[in-house]
Write an enzyme that holds these catalytic residues in place. Structure first.
Site, short mmCIF file in Angstrom:
data_model
loop_
_atom_site.label_atom_id
_atom_site.label_comp_id
_atom_site.label_asym_id
_atom_site.label_seq_id
_atom_site.Cartn_x
_atom_site.Cartn_y
_atom_site.Cartn_z
N GLY A 95 0.97 -1.39 -0.14
CA GLY A 95 -0.29 0.17 0.16
C GLY A 95 0.78 0.95 0.29
O GLY A 95 1.31 1.79 -0.61
N LEU A 96 0.16 1.93 0.43
CA LEU A 96 0.69 3.84 0.30
C LEU A 96 1.90 4.37 -0.84
O LEU A 96 2.24 4.44 -1.26
CB LEU A 96 2.09 3.88 1.65
CG LEU A 96 2.06 3.59 3.33
CD1 LEU A 96 3.04 3.46 3.91
CD2 LEU A 96 1.03 4.71 4.02
N CYS A 97 0.75 3.86 -1.59
CA CYS A 97 0.68 4.37 -3.13
C CYS A 97 -0.56 5.20 -3.25
O CYS A 97 -1.00 4.80 -4.46
CB CYS A 97 1.59 3.45 -3.95
SG CYS A 97 0.33 1.99 -4.28
N GLY A 98 -0.87 6.00 -2.83
CA GLY A 98 -2.18 7.06 -3.33
C GLY A 98 -3.16 6.39 -4.07
O GLY A 98 -3.77 4.99 -3.06
N ALA B 133 3.06 6.85 -8.16
CA ALA B 133 1.71 6.52 -7.47
C ALA B 133 2.85 7.20 -5.76
O ALA B 133 2.52 7.73 -4.90
CB ALA B 133 0.56 6.12 -7.04
#
Lengths: 292, 138
Positions: free
Chosen positions: A87-90, A245
């Site tokens: 995760g942590l990709c907008g 991203a």
């Protein structure tokens, strides 16, 4: 007004977070370049293959190859959704998942059964969560996809399509336009559109070529490879998009953390000042009381 | 050696392994090994798992293991498209042996007539090919 100690603790915690996000931003920046290089180095193969394919396709006449056969309206559709593992990709994954849901709804409205082939943990978890049936899934490949990964996906779908178990396959992935921009993209890749393999300027029947074992057999092997290359390309694009991203998201997070720290520092100073003022007032008050 | 050269490119989906002039290309075609010299007629053929040889004018040869693919000849230009390709000189025999025995060990536990068995057998064939070439050319 909160105590100075509490404010100081918050500043520290935000600062720690900022350090993490900043590091992630830098890592992502480095990875974007690598991922983009990989897309670049996959290009010669794809280009050359299309070229050969166009020549062969122009030569083969008569009966259509099963992968070129169009069966409309599609009774059974497979959607390959490519997301990231981490995760942590907008909004990168959210966009893909939303797009997939739209397509599922559209296909169902058109009377087709829809199956999902989930690539990446994010897709797998999401579709499990809303209890969709997954045709198959792949994980732990989003960071550095290999051609063999793409092949293992393509083989399954080619097999099903050839047996007429499915009528349409759509690929949904993030197209890497630039480090700043990623665009969710859909490609219908089965049936193979005939004009995709036959360029306009294809030299008609290329009688001068010899095909071994035969033009038809060469085509039989080239078309699956074309599909494999397409899946591979989508996976590479998706990997590059993930890093793009993530960098954008982490940059925003780092900036926000900086802003938060400066606000907190301001209130920390105010609180400290207030405490000092109060202490002075107390001392002054105390001495005055003693002097009386 | 002849003045006419072949321009040869060996391309995999992951990278361009080789590009440059060679004197002769010897490739494992599905219908038999083929040697290609300059002035060859235009040809498109499928390749099987095997060894690709590039002969240079100083008598040296490059040995490359390929995992099936295609070969196109056109006007003294040879293009090899392979699923995967690796120089014999860069292979690690010990590691290949390790992989091979791993696959062999796993083979027994895979049910017959399954997709996995087919995959594993193909993988075994690819590794064996590499190993044979690495042993022969070391």
């Amino acid at each position: 007004m909160s105590s100075t100690r509490e404010i100081r603790r918050r500043i520290k915690s935000v600062d720690n977070t900022r350090q993490i996000t900043r590091t992630m931003e830098m890592v992502a920046t480095a990875k974007i370049r690598k991922a983009r290089d990989r897309i670049e180095s996959a290009r010669p193969y794809a280009m050359k293959m299309l070229e050969v394919l166009a020549k062969v396709a122009a030569n083969v006449e008569g009966e259509l190859h099963p992968l070129l056969a169009v069966r409309e309206p599609a009774k059974r559709t497979v959607i390959i959704t490519i997301t990231t593992d981490r995760g942590l990709c907008g909004a990168a994954n959210a966009n893909i998942l939303r797009r997939t849901e739209h397509l599922v709804a559209a296909e169902r409205a058109a009377g087709a059964d829809v199956d999902i082939f989930a690539v990446g943990k994010k897709a797998i978890n999401y579709f499990r969560y809303i209890s969709y049936d997954l045709l198959d899934e792949r994980r732990d490949i989003s960071d550095n996809p290999k051609f063999s990964d793409a092949k293992s996906i393509a083989v399954i779908l080619i097999d099903m399509y050839t047996k007429a178990a499915i009528d349409k396959v759509v690929l949904i992935f993030n197209h890497f336009k630039s480090a700043m921009e990623q665009k969710p993209t859909e490609i219908v890749f089965l049936p193979i559109k005939r004009d995709a393999v036959e360029e306009d300027d294809a030299p008609g029947k290329t009688g001068e070529y010899t095909f071994e074992p035969s033009d038809k057999e060469v085509l039989d092997r080239l078309l699956p490879t074309y599909i494999e290359a397409l899946v591979y390309r989508a996976m590479l694009e998706s990997a590059a998009s993930e890093h793009g991203a993530r960098r954008t998201a982490m940059k925003a997070a780092t900036d926000n953390a900086g802003e938060m720290i400066s606000i907190l520092t301001r209130s920390f100073n105010r609180a400290r000042q207030a405490a000092i003022t109060q202490e002075i007032a107390e001392i002054v008050g105390g001495t005055e009381a003693l002097a009386k | 050696m002849s003045a006419r050269k072949l321009y040869c490119e060996v391309i995999t989906p992951e990278k361009i392994l080789y590009k440059g002039d060679v004197d002769m290309v010897i490739a494992p075609g599905t219908v038999g090994e083929l040697g290609i010299l300059p002035l060859h007629m235009p040809l498109v053929t499928t390749l099987k798992i095997g060894e690709l040889r590039l002969k240079h004018d100083n008598g040296k040869q490059d040995y490359i293991a390929i995992d099936s693919g295609y070969l196109e000849v056109m006007e003294d230009k040879v293009t090899v498209l392979a699923d995967a390709a690796e120089y014999a000189s860069k292979m690690d025999i010990a590691k290949l042996n390790q992989i091979k025995s791993d696959i062999k060990a796993g083979l027994a536990s895979i049910p017959k007539n399954s997709e996995e068995l087919f995959e594993a057998t193909a993988e075994l064939e690819r590794i064996t090919n590499r190993l044979t070439i690495a042993e022969r050319r070391k």
